[in-house]
Motif scaffolding. Structure first.
Motif, PDB file in Angstrom:
ATOM      1  N   VAL A  92       1.437   8.082   5.691  1.00 24.17           N
ATOM      2  CA  VAL A  92       0.908   6.821   6.201  1.00 24.17           C
ATOM      3  C   VAL A  92       0.545   5.932   5.009  1.00 24.17           C
ATOM      4  N   ALA A  93       0.950   4.684   5.052  1.00 27.59           N
ATOM      5  CA  ALA A  93       0.691   3.744   3.962  1.00 27.59           C
ATOM      6  C   ALA A  93      -0.362   2.729   4.375  1.00 27.59           C
ATOM      7  N   GLY A  94      -1.146   2.301   3.388  1.00 26.59           N
ATOM      8  CA  GLY A  94      -2.157   1.287   3.657  1.00 26.59           C
ATOM      9  C   GLY A  94      -2.956   0.969   2.414  1.00 26.59           C
ATOM     10  N   ALA A  95      -3.874   0.035   2.546  1.00 18.27           N
ATOM     11  CA  ALA A  95      -4.792  -0.289   1.451  1.00 18.27           C
ATOM     12  C   ALA A  95      -5.800   0.847   1.289  1.00 18.27           C
ATOM     13  N   SER A  96      -6.302   1.034   0.069  1.00 14.58           N
ATOM     14  CA  SER A  96      -7.197   2.162  -0.198  1.00 14.58           C
ATOM     15  C   SER A  96      -8.436   2.128   0.674  1.00 14.58           C
ATOM     16  N   ASN A  97      -8.967   0.914   0.951  1.00 13.75           N
ATOM     17  CA  ASN A  97     -10.195   0.844   1.746  1.00 13.75           C
ATOM     18  C   ASN A  97      -9.975   1.263   3.196  1.00 13.75           C
ATOM     19  N   GLU A  98      -8.734   1.240   3.656  1.00 10.58           N
ATOM     20  CA  GLU A  98      -8.447   1.667   5.027  1.00 10.58           C
ATOM     21  C   GLU A  98      -8.542   3.186   5.188  1.00 10.58           C
ATOM     22  N   PHE A 131      -2.509   3.643  13.941  1.00  9.95           N
ATOM     23  CA  PHE A 131      -1.818   3.153  12.748  1.00  9.95           C
ATOM     24  C   PHE A 131      -0.980   1.909  13.088  1.00  9.95           C
ATOM     25  N   GLN A 132      -0.357   1.916  14.246  1.00 12.37           N
ATOM     26  CA  GLN A 132       0.421   0.752  14.649  1.00 12.37           C
ATOM     27  C   GLN A 132      -0.477  -0.481  14.818  1.00 12.37           C
ATOM     28  N   SER A 133      -1.639  -0.276  15.407  1.00  9.51           N
ATOM     29  CA  SER A 133      -2.544  -1.408  15.627  1.00  9.51           C
ATOM     30  C   SER A 133      -3.068  -1.974  14.320  1.00  9.51           C
ATOM     31  N   LYS A 134      -3.187  -1.121  13.313  1.00  7.36           N
ATOM     32  CA  LYS A 134      -3.662  -1.562  11.999  1.00  7.36           C
ATOM     33  C   LYS A 134      -2.525  -1.978  11.065  1.00  7.36           C
ATOM     34  N   ARG A 135      -1.306  -1.931  11.590  1.00  6.12           N
ATOM     35  CA  ARG A 135      -0.116  -2.261  10.797  1.00  6.12           C
ATOM     36  C   ARG A 135      -0.021  -1.396   9.544  1.00  6.12           C
ATOM     37  N   MET A 136      -0.276  -0.119   9.744  1.00  5.37           N
ATOM     38  CA  MET A 136      -0.145   0.880   8.682  1.00  5.37           C
ATOM     39  C   MET A 136       1.143   1.665   8.943  1.00  5.37           C
ATOM     40  N   PRO A 137       2.190   1.406   8.198  1.00  5.39           N
ATOM     41  CA  PRO A 137       3.465   2.088   8.461  1.00  5.39           C
ATOM     42  C   PRO A 137       3.355   3.598   8.237  1.00  5.39           C
ATOM     43  N   TYR A 138       4.065   4.355   9.053  1.00  7.20           N
ATOM     44  CA  TYR A 138       4.033   5.809   8.930  1.00  7.20           C
ATOM     45  C   TYR A 138       5.437   6.368   9.089  1.00  7.20           C
ATOM     46  N   THR A 139       5.631   7.567   8.505  1.00  2.00           N
ATOM     47  CA  THR A 139       6.925   8.244   8.546  1.00  2.00           C
ATOM     48  C   THR A 139       6.701   9.721   8.819  1.00  2.00           C
ATOM     49  N   LEU A 140       7.421  10.264   9.760  1.00  4.55           N
ATOM     50  CA  LEU A 140       7.376  11.702  10.025  1.00  4.55           C
ATOM     51  C   LEU A 140       8.132  12.433   8.922  1.00  4.55           C
ATOM     52  N   VAL A 141       7.482  13.413   8.285  1.00  4.03           N
ATOM     53  CA  VAL A 141       8.136  14.140   7.193  1.00  4.03           C
ATOM     54  C   VAL A 141       8.300  15.623   7.478  1.00  4.03           C
TER      55      VAL A 141
END
Length: 426
Positions: A30-36, A78-88
């Motif tokens: 999951v990607a995002g800003a550090s404060n998230e 994550f979708q609501s926060k616009r934090m992209p994610y990838t299943l690995v």
């Protein structure tokens, strides 16, 4: 060969059921800003964190685990926060079963080759094997190795560490370096790094100046209860196994690296016993962290470098983790960290990223109660969290990579030790 095949088939049956609790658990990046991620760390199981400077997204990327029951809720979040994610990874239990088979195969191989008589760098050893190895070194090399039976873990396991010195710690002009490992139970690759350092200082000596000029305190197994539990019961166990705090009947254990007396109790998310980053009921509530504290305070006037070894991420991180500001010697912390990182990078595998060096809060996010910040706050000038490589295996490093990791990390220790010694002896 037939005997080996038969043993492996038996092992397949033995390990299959051990990881059932992670059946269907998936891994996501999951990607995002550090404060998230600051508050999310207390609610989710973060297995690793990559700083924004190293990711293609240009954001902090967190590898985390989601159970089938919580998956949809968190993916919607994550979708609501616009934090992209990838299943690995689709099934974490299968990853752990494969790891077990590799570990057991490595154990059979090394047992046949060495007769269980010595430490190798080809498999992971259990708590008792590690203590037995320390006992044997102290008996064989009493002139430079002093074994300290420092105390008991919460469950009564003996925590041991070694003091390595050519002058039996009596030359008060020599700087002291302290290294610890396995404060987080599931980070199996960390004790081999500490043990290999001991081996190179005592047995296979190629850098004799390190013992002649420096005294060492090395604690390879800080958290034996959690480590043992991780090996036998729950591969992802991170905390201690204490049950002395309120709520421990449902949620035992304390995150040892939130239990130090530096801004302890200032982060509400760390006060929840069921959080993976639970700081404990009080600073140094855990016997395991008190052993680190006491070993350091006993020689505080001479300790010049402290490194706590973790996995994973290819990083040297320094204070202050609680607010992102720098200590008064921030520039030199960067210089010494880069010196160690560059020594490691010269030996790294091509597929491994270069080490990142920087302030812990700026590189990742805010943390409180860490050993790195506490040691700097009490006056040790150079203190670091070292995050080892994980390669594409991330937090489950196969045994065949142990030798590479311990060898390159030793080069970093050598560079840091010599640099620190030169600062205080010129």
């Amino acid at each position: 060969m037939a005997r080996l095949l038969s043993c492996l088939l038996l092992l397949v049956a033995a390990v299959y059921g051990r990881h059932e609790k992670y059946e269907g658990h998936q891994l996501y990046v999951v990607a995002g800003a550090s404060n998230e991620f600051v508050e999310l760390e207390a609610k989710l199981d973060f297995l690793s964190i990559k700083p924004a400077a190293t990711t293609a997204s240009g954001q902090v990327e967190v590898l985390l685990r989601l159970s089938p029951e919580e998956r949809n809720g968190w993916l919607n979040y994550f979708q609501s926060k616009r934090m992209p994610y990838t299943l690995v990874a689709d099934n974490l239990a299968d990853i752990f079963r494969e790891e077990d088979l590799k570990q057991q195969a490595a154990k059979l191989k090394t047992s046949a080759k060495n007769g269980n008589s010595s430490m190798t760098w080809e498999r992971y050893y259990d708590y008792q094997e590690i203590n037995d190895y320390l006992d044997s070194l102290a008996a064989e090399y009493p002139q430079i190795v002093t074994l300290i039976n420092a105390g008991l873990s919460y469950e009564g396991k003996q925590i041991k560490y070694v003091r390595i010195s050519s002058s039996r710690f009596e030359d008060l002009r020599k700087p002291v370096i302290v290294i610890d490992a396995t404060i987080h139970a599931r980070e199996w690759v960390t004790p081999p790094v500490a043990l290999y350092l001991i081996h190179k200082l005592v047995v296979d000596v190629t850098d004799s100046d390190l013992v002649q000029n420096i005294d060492w305190i090395i604690i390879p197994m800080v958290n034996p209860d959690g480590y043992d539990y991780s090996m036998k019961e729950d591969r992802l166990w991170r905390k201690t196994r204490s049950t002395a705090h309120e709520g421990s009947d449902q949620c035992p254990g304390v995150d040892g690296n939130r239990n130090f007396d530096h801004y302890f109790g200032t982060r509400p998310a760390s006060a929840d016993p069921c959080s993976i980053i639970f700081e404990g009921p009080a600073p140094f509530s855990e016997p395991e962290t008190r052993i680190i504290r006491d070993a350091i305070l006993r020689h505080l006037d001479r300790v010049r470098l402290y490194i706590t070894v973790h996995s994973y991420g290819n990083m040297f991180l320094y204070a202050w983790g609680n607010n992102g500001t720098l200590p008064s010697n921030g520039l030199m912390l960067q210089v010494v960290g880069v010196t160690m990182a560059q020594a490691i990078d010269k030996l790294k595998l091509d597929k491994a990223p270069l080490y990142i060096v920087g302030n812990a809060a700026q590189v990742l996010y805010y943390t409180t109660g860490t050993s790195r910040d506490w040691t700097r706050a009490i006056g040790i000038p150079y203190t670091y969290t070292l995050e080892l490589p994980g390669y594409e295996y991330e937090f489950v490093v196969p045994p065949e990579y142990i030798k590479q990791i311990v060898t390159e990390t030793y080069a970093g220790f050598v560079a840091g030790a010599r640099y620190v010694h030169s600062i205080y002896n010129n």
